[in-house]
Write a protein that holds these residues in place. Structure first.
Motif, mmCIF file in Angstrom:
data_model
loop_
_atom_site.group_PDB
_atom_site.id
_atom_site.type_symbol
_atom_site.label_atom_id
_atom_site.label_comp_id
_atom_site.label_asym_id
_atom_site.label_seq_id
_atom_site.Cartn_x
_atom_site.Cartn_y
_atom_site.Cartn_z
ATOM 1 N N GLN A 42 0.834 -1.210 0.000
ATOM 2 C CA GLN A 42 0.000 0.000 0.000
ATOM 3 C C GLN A 42 0.867 1.258 0.000
ATOM 4 O O GLN A 42 0.586 2.226 -0.723
ATOM 5 N N ASP A 43 1.932 1.239 0.799
ATOM 6 C CA ASP A 43 2.845 2.390 0.824
ATOM 7 C C ASP A 43 3.463 2.611 -0.561
ATOM 8 O O ASP A 43 3.593 3.755 -1.017
ATOM 9 N N ASP A 46 0.842 4.135 -2.911
ATOM 10 C CA ASP A 46 0.609 5.555 -2.634
ATOM 11 C C ASP A 46 1.651 6.432 -3.313
ATOM 12 O O ASP A 46 1.353 7.527 -3.794
ATOM 13 N N VAL A 47 2.889 5.927 -3.356
ATOM 14 C CA VAL A 47 3.971 6.682 -3.993
ATOM 15 C C VAL A 47 3.839 6.637 -5.511
ATOM 16 O O VAL A 47 3.975 7.657 -6.204
ATOM 17 N N ALA A 49 1.247 5.955 -7.466
ATOM 18 C CA ALA A 49 0.003 6.417 -8.087
ATOM 19 C C ALA A 49 0.169 7.774 -8.766
ATOM 20 O O ALA A 49 -0.347 8.000 -9.867
ATOM 21 N N THR A 50 0.898 8.685 -8.135
ATOM 22 C CA THR A 50 1.057 10.030 -8.694
ATOM 23 C C THR A 50 1.904 10.026 -9.968
ATOM 24 O O THR A 50 1.865 10.992 -10.735
ATOM 25 N N ASP A 72 -9.211 11.638 -6.754
ATOM 26 C CA ASP A 72 -8.346 11.953 -5.616
ATOM 27 C C ASP A 72 -8.573 11.038 -4.417
ATOM 28 O O ASP A 72 -7.945 11.207 -3.368
ATOM 29 N N ILE A 74 -8.407 7.447 -2.265
ATOM 30 C CA ILE A 74 -7.305 6.496 -2.073
ATOM 31 C C ILE A 74 -7.597 5.220 -2.867
ATOM 32 O O ILE A 74 -8.702 4.678 -2.816
ATOM 33 N N GLU A 76 -7.014 1.552 -2.836
ATOM 34 C CA GLU A 76 -6.641 0.636 -1.767
ATOM 35 C C GLU A 76 -6.176 -0.714 -2.314
ATOM 36 O O GLU A 76 -6.825 -1.301 -3.184
#
Length: 422
Positions: A42-43, A46-47, A49-50, A72, A74, A76
């Protein structure tokens, strides 16, 4: 203000034709040497995705065309519990058209085909896996095969390359020049689902054998599939042909860095009889593959897709009328003119420092009502993996394919299944 995107030329078709029996969701997976830690995954997501803004979208309804808008929420990571390539229920996925799953030592990315193709999904899962392994504390040295999470997305990565390379909008839209093909029949799995049967072989040895027969790896696989389908035919006659549809990435012939859809489909058709030898099939398949991957042939496909979007009638017709028309055209000019689809990611390149942590990679192509068995191929670390996805109970065709290719090449095939429906 949120960023929004027009759906690309190919993506519009997937929006129109998707249904309960045609999810238009495909999967790429990276199978690692260790069990997946979902918190770290997940971490990593999160990085990453952008770095891929054209995948982090939601669909919005329009009067004449649907469109995609920045999401925008999350995204998951979830443990895999359903069958592969199940329809993406947007209300259960924060409205995303992409999902990231894990199971044991497997990371899977499932994507609604309107967002991207195999090339875009491959780039995403490689970056995601790279970031995951980094966060696990592994020393990795990147190379040009990885889109680094720290890099800013480029405008070229989100472009519609069909628009960029289209040259002649006078061509007609969908084409019916390919003849109708033999269709595989069977009993739908109940409950509905997708069974996977996966075979693995040594890639270099398989490539060497293909060259010894005067063809490519894709040519060999296509030939064996056509021969096996003829052997397993039910009611096929000599007036019918067997057609393997092969998606072709356009990025090599038409340089592009887009992460969106940019592919064409080449239909390889052979009329097989009892007198047709394997050499005959290989020659016919190889000749067609050469012809139908030439730049001029692919250019015609780009122009056809572009002219389809620019069709004045389709532009002014509302979506609720347009989509049924597109669905009918797709079934008539697309689905009825193929027997099955074979998609090949090719030899997937990874940084040398990343290879020890990866066992193999695979791609799963969703079956449809008229094409209830499809297959996908990926190679990494000299492991060739072919994955059959079927939505019917009958699996004789798949079993016979593995017997045929093993007997023909003399190579060992390791076969496994997800056992759904068995």
């Amino acid at each position: 203000m949120s960023q929004w995107y027009r759906i690309d030329n190919t993506g519009k078709i997937f929006h129109a034709v998707s249904s309960s029996s045609n999810s238009a969701v495909f999967r790429v997976s990276m199978v690692l040497t260790e069990m997946i830690d979902p918190v770290i995954l997940q971490d990593a997501l999160d990085v990453v995705a952008t770095r891929f803004p054209s995948l982090m979208l939601r669909v919005r309804k329009g009067l004449f065309w649907d469109f995609l808008e920045q999401n925008d929420a999350i995204l998951e990571v979830k443990k895999e519990t359903d069958y592969p390539c199940a329809p993406i229920e947007r209300q259960e996925n924060n409205a995303y058209l992409i999902r990231v799953l894990y199971f044991n030592n497997r990371i899977s990315v499932e994507v609604f085909h309107s967002l991207t193709d195999g090339g875009g999904a491959e780039a995403f899962i490689k970056t995601l896996t790279y970031q995951y392994l980094k966060l696990k504390g592994n020393e990795l040295t990147p190379d040009e095969s990885i889109m680094l999470p720290s890099e800013e997305p480029l405008d070229e990565e989100v472009e519609d390359s069909f628009v960029r390379y289209a040259t002649d909008s006078r061509l007609k839209g969908l084409s019916a020049k390919d003849p109708k093909s033999y269709q595989i029949l069977g009993t739908p799995l109940s409950p509905r689902g997708i069974n996977l049967v996966q075979g693995q072989m040594a890639s270099k040895a398989l490539n060497t054998y293909a060259k010894s027969r005067g063809t490519s790896l894709t040519g060999l696989l296509t030939s064996v599939l056509i021969q096996t389908i003829f052997q397993q035919r039910h009611g096929i006659n000599e007036s019918e042909i067997v057609t393997v549809a092969i998606p072709v990435s356009l990025r090599k012939a038409f340089p592009s860095r887009t992460i969106r859809n940019f592919f064409s489909v080449s239909n390889i058709s052979v009329r097989v009889t009892e007198e047709t030898s394997m050499d005959d099939i290989i020659k016919e398949v190889t000749d067609q593959l050469i012809q139908k991957t030439e730049k001029s042939y692919l250019q015609e496909g780009i122009d056809r897709f572009f002219s389809f979007q620019k069709n004045p009638f389709l532009r002014i017709v509302p979506v609720f009328i347009k989509y049924p028309i597109m669905r009918f055209a797709f079934n008539w000019a697309g689905e009825s003119r193929k027997t099955l689809t074979l998609t090949n990611l090719g030899n997937v390149k990874l940084p040398d420092s990343m290879r020890p942590y990866v066992k193999y990679m695979d791609i799963v192509l969703y079956p449809t009502k008229k094409s209830p068995i499809n297959c996908g191929v990926a190679t990494v670390n000299d492991t060739f993996t072919i994955t059959f996805a079927r939505a019917i109970e009958e699996n004789d065709l798949i079993k016979e394919f593995f017997k045929n290719i093993s007997h023909m090449t003399g190579l060992k095939v390791t076969v496994q299944s997800n056992e759904w429906g068995e």
